[in-house]
Write an enzyme that holds these catalytic residues in place. Sequence first.
Site, mmCIF file in Angstrom:
data_model
loop_
_atom_site.group_PDB
_atom_site.id
_atom_site.type_symbol
_atom_site.label_atom_id
_atom_site.label_comp_id
_atom_site.label_asym_id
_atom_site.label_seq_id
_atom_site.Cartn_x
_atom_site.Cartn_y
_atom_site.Cartn_z
ATOM 1 N N HIS A 141 2.977 2.915 -8.838
ATOM 2 C CA HIS A 141 2.852 1.475 -9.115
ATOM 3 C C HIS A 141 4.114 0.966 -9.825
ATOM 4 C CE1 HIS A 141 -1.159 1.811 -7.728
ATOM 5 N NE2 HIS A 141 -1.665 2.359 -8.816
ATOM 6 N N ASP A 164 0.830 -1.210 0.000
ATOM 7 C CA ASP A 164 0.000 0.000 0.000
ATOM 8 C C ASP A 164 0.863 1.259 0.000
ATOM 9 O OD1 ASP A 164 -2.306 1.485 0.026
ATOM 10 O OD2 ASP A 164 -2.768 1.119 2.143
ATOM 11 N N SER A 205 -8.482 -5.149 4.792
ATOM 12 C CA SER A 205 -8.993 -4.854 3.455
ATOM 13 C C SER A 205 -9.371 -6.094 2.639
ATOM 14 C CB SER A 205 -7.973 -4.016 2.660
ATOM 15 O OG SER A 205 -7.744 -2.801 3.307
ATOM 16 N N LEU A 251 10.607 -21.103 -3.838
ATOM 17 C CA LEU A 251 9.659 -20.120 -3.281
ATOM 18 C C LEU A 251 8.412 -20.099 -4.147
ATOM 19 C CD1 LEU A 251 8.980 -17.543 -1.498
ATOM 20 C CD2 LEU A 251 10.064 -16.205 -3.297
HETATM 21 C C1 FPP Z 1 -1.878 0.071 -3.392
HETATM 22 O O1 FPP Z 1 -1.394 1.388 -3.399
HETATM 23 C C2 FPP Z 1 -1.295 -0.688 -4.487
HETATM 24 C C3 FPP Z 1 -2.001 -1.304 -5.473
HETATM 25 C C4 FPP Z 1 -3.471 -1.252 -5.552
HETATM 26 C C5 FPP Z 1 -1.352 -2.019 -6.565
HETATM 27 C C6 FPP Z 1 -0.092 -2.718 -6.179
HETATM 28 C C7 FPP Z 1 0.502 -3.238 -7.399
HETATM 29 C C8 FPP Z 1 1.817 -3.221 -7.695
HETATM 30 C C9 FPP Z 1 2.895 -2.742 -6.817
HETATM 31 C C10 FPP Z 1 2.223 -3.795 -8.980
HETATM 32 C C11 FPP Z 1 2.092 -5.280 -8.835
HETATM 33 C C12 FPP Z 1 2.694 -5.967 -9.940
HETATM 34 C C13 FPP Z 1 3.185 -7.212 -9.822
HETATM 35 C C14 FPP Z 1 3.855 -7.813 -10.972
HETATM 36 C C15 FPP Z 1 3.056 -7.992 -8.575
HETATM 37 P P1 FPP Z 1 -2.428 2.560 -3.606
HETATM 38 O O2 FPP Z 1 -2.528 2.845 -5.050
HETATM 39 O O3 FPP Z 1 -3.737 2.212 -2.952
HETATM 40 O O4 FPP Z 1 -1.726 3.726 -2.817
HETATM 41 P P2 FPP Z 1 -2.432 4.897 -2.001
HETATM 42 O O5 FPP Z 1 -3.130 4.247 -0.838
HETATM 43 O O6 FPP Z 1 -1.274 5.745 -1.568
HETATM 44 O O7 FPP Z 1 -3.366 5.593 -2.911
#
Ligand code: FPP
Length: 257
Positions: free
Chosen positions: A47, A30, A202, A141
């Site tokens: 991201h 997050d 969540s 893993l």
């Molecule tokens: C939450 O941060 C993050 C996500 C909803 C997406 C997480 C995805 C990635 C890091 C890419 C994953 C890819 C692979 C290959 C595993 P947010 O957007 O809710 O952040 P905020 O709370 O600050 O708005």
Amino acid sequence: MSASSDYQVFCESIDLDSKRIPKHVAIIMDGNGRWANERGEERVFGHMNGINSVRASVEAALRTGVRYLTLYAFSTENWSRPQEEVNALMDLLVSTLVKEVQDLESKGVRLRTIGDLSTLPKACQDQINKSIQSTQHLDTLDLVLALSYSSKWELVEATKKLMKSGVNPDDLEASHIEEHLATSGIPDPELMIRTSGERRISNFLLWQLAYAEFHFTPVLWPDFGQENFYDAVRDYQNRNRRFGGLLDTNHTMSKQG
Ligand code: FPP
């Protein structure tokens, strides 16, 4: 040197007990959006940078001997984000798999998913299935990506399957439910990490986290590195796990997978 003595030497070097490494670590990644906003960038930039932290977490799991790593990459609720962000996340997933799968393979990482893959774009499904196939024989893993996943969705699906199986309600046991979860065969996480300072589950692995230790860190996901992963495991090792009993009898108590 055997793999287990490699883990031991490495764990000792960073003050971790190699005998009490959680077998399964689950992470709610997050804070990508906030990380990007702090830099005056679009959320997608967060991201994209979050991928470095995925890589760091996989590396940290491999170095310490964690056997299963589950990452909450896209929740059922994330579909309600702006279409542009959803598309960017799907593209990022595909491009990351294309780029990383060989490296994962060479490290013995087996890719798995939990969630409703049928809701993902076809290109995404195809790349995921390809990556799953090319790593299915590996066992150092298990990297489990939760995609279009929510725990309530999973429990509804499990309940449907159970009802169809014709099990007598009076004979119902926890193990029957576990067999029908998306995580069937995977031991429950002993440690759940959530970044960005939020303290919520969540809709993530509600059943499986029943006895997990929670580690909440203010670090935003794109800043989460190997050291942060080790800090979380150290925090876990300092907990007194009692599983509802009175004694700290078994730190690795969980079903085997
Ligand atoms: C939450 O941060 C993050 C996500 C909803 C997406 C997480 C995805 C990635 C890091 C890419 C994953 C890819 C692979 C290959 C595993 P947010 O957007 O809710 O952040 P905020 O709370 O600050 O708005």
